[in-house]
Every structure is written in C-alpha cells, then in structure tokens.
Motif scaffolding. Sequence first.
Motif: not given
Length: 285
Positions: A85, A91, A95, A115, A176, A178, A185
């Motif tokens: 993330s 986080d 991912y 995730r 990402v 998060g 997400y």
Amino acid sequence: MYSNNASLNWAVAAVVRSWWVLIIGCYGNAVAQQEATLVPQPPYRTISPAQGHMKDQCTLDLNGELYNLWPIARKDKPRWQSVPSKTPLQDSGLYTFDPCYPFNQDKCKNSLVCRRTEEFGSDTPIGLAGTALFGHNDAGQLTIQYKGIEEIGSTSNVTQVELICDLEQNEPLLVVLGPTTPGIYSMRLTSRCCCPDGCLDASLSFGSILCILFICIVFIYFVGGMLYMKLIRGATGVEIIPHSAFWLDLPNLIVDGVNFVFTCGKGVPNSQAPGEGPKSEYERI
C-alpha cells in the motif's frame, strides 16, 4: 527585593513556557500537514454505471470510444503481485491484481484482486471474477469496481480501481491506496490503455490469421510465378502470369458453374471452345 526577583522569575518562566507551547504547536501542525499529504484521498463509496456497452470485464465501448485493458493483463500469472500500500504504516497488506485473467492464490479463488495480510498469513479475495463494473465516481473519473466475498459481520468487500489516462505511460503503473474506508479498497491504474482508443484490440482471431495467410500465399504465388515465368522461361505479355490460361478462362468457368447449378446440368458451358462438340456431364463439371 525578593518580591521583584520572584516576579522576574515568574515572568521569565511564563515566556519560556509560551515559547515551548508555540514550538510544539508549530511542530505538531507541520507533522499533521505532512501526514495529510501522505494519506490518499478517501475512495468514493459508490460509482454510477457507465452509459456504454460493457463487452466483457476488461472492455468498455463508451460512445464509440473503446477502453481495452486486455493488452496489459497477463494470462500466465497476475500482472501485479504483492504490491504494498502507499501508506504501509496504516495498511500492511500486500495486493495482487490482474484486470482480466482470474487467478487462484491461497483462499483467493477465481479472483482478480487479492489482499494478503502478513501478520495473519492469509489471503482475502476483495475482487472476484465476473463482478467487474465500469462506472464513474463522484469526481467523474472512469473506474472499475469489483466485489469480493462477504466477511462475517460486515458487508462484502469492494475494490475500486480508478483508470487514469496517460498516453505516454506505455508501462502500466498501479498505486494501491488501501482501505481508507472500511470495506472499500482503492487503487489507481495509470496507462495508455485507460485512454479512449488507447489500446485497440491487438489480438488476432483465427479467421484473421487465415486471411493474412491467404493474402501472403496469393502474393507469393503471383509475384514468384511471374518472376519465374519471366526470368526462367522467358515469357512475355500475359503469359508471364502463372497458369494464365486458367485465370483467363476463370470468368467463363464461374458462369459455367452457375449455369450448371440452375439448369441441373443441362446448360452448355461457356468455356467450350469454338468448333468443339458437346462435352459430357463429367467434363462440364
């Protein structure tokens, strides 16, 4: 005299305390501003479906403009794996994402977004294949939304991927953001394929391959045959065409075939040369 010294000491202490409060306040404000710049904007809770034709989970035809993500997907393995993330302190998840081809990873079965939580050592599918939906978020940004499995005591997880258009971004970039909102997400995908008609379908169908092969064979046949007839056999005029007699008579042969079909074999072939007698049914065919 003692009273004056006490008053002076008290005044100095008050000034020092005031300066300390001011310094601490400025420092805290600076840290808060820095953290605010690091924390991504909260994702949008809902998206409005795009007013276009969704051909599949990777292709959208929007008012005649094609958004095609197939060229950036990978069939052998997910396009992005174990991506951290943007805010790892908030986080710690990793991912895995592929916009088109489903994959299996631990508990993530038939998933497009997964995730992994290192501290628990387990995977959570936060985007299942077949749940993709093109739409626009509150800011009007084109977005793909995926639905994951429903966790116990909560609603189903949702992943929203903003499609950022950049014609100069040949190598797709995934950021990402998060879970800035519980159960939602957020990611940002930047690529030329996120632009209208940025990545037209480059894949060839079986019929297209056959057409290309046919054109190549015909080209080689005529060009190679003409060179052979001209350079090796010394042909001139229309005789340099390979099998020229057949190609010159081809229109008549086509007419003969049509007549044969519609007259049940009773028609006289147009390709019959002058002075020749009637041909048998086998010769006419």
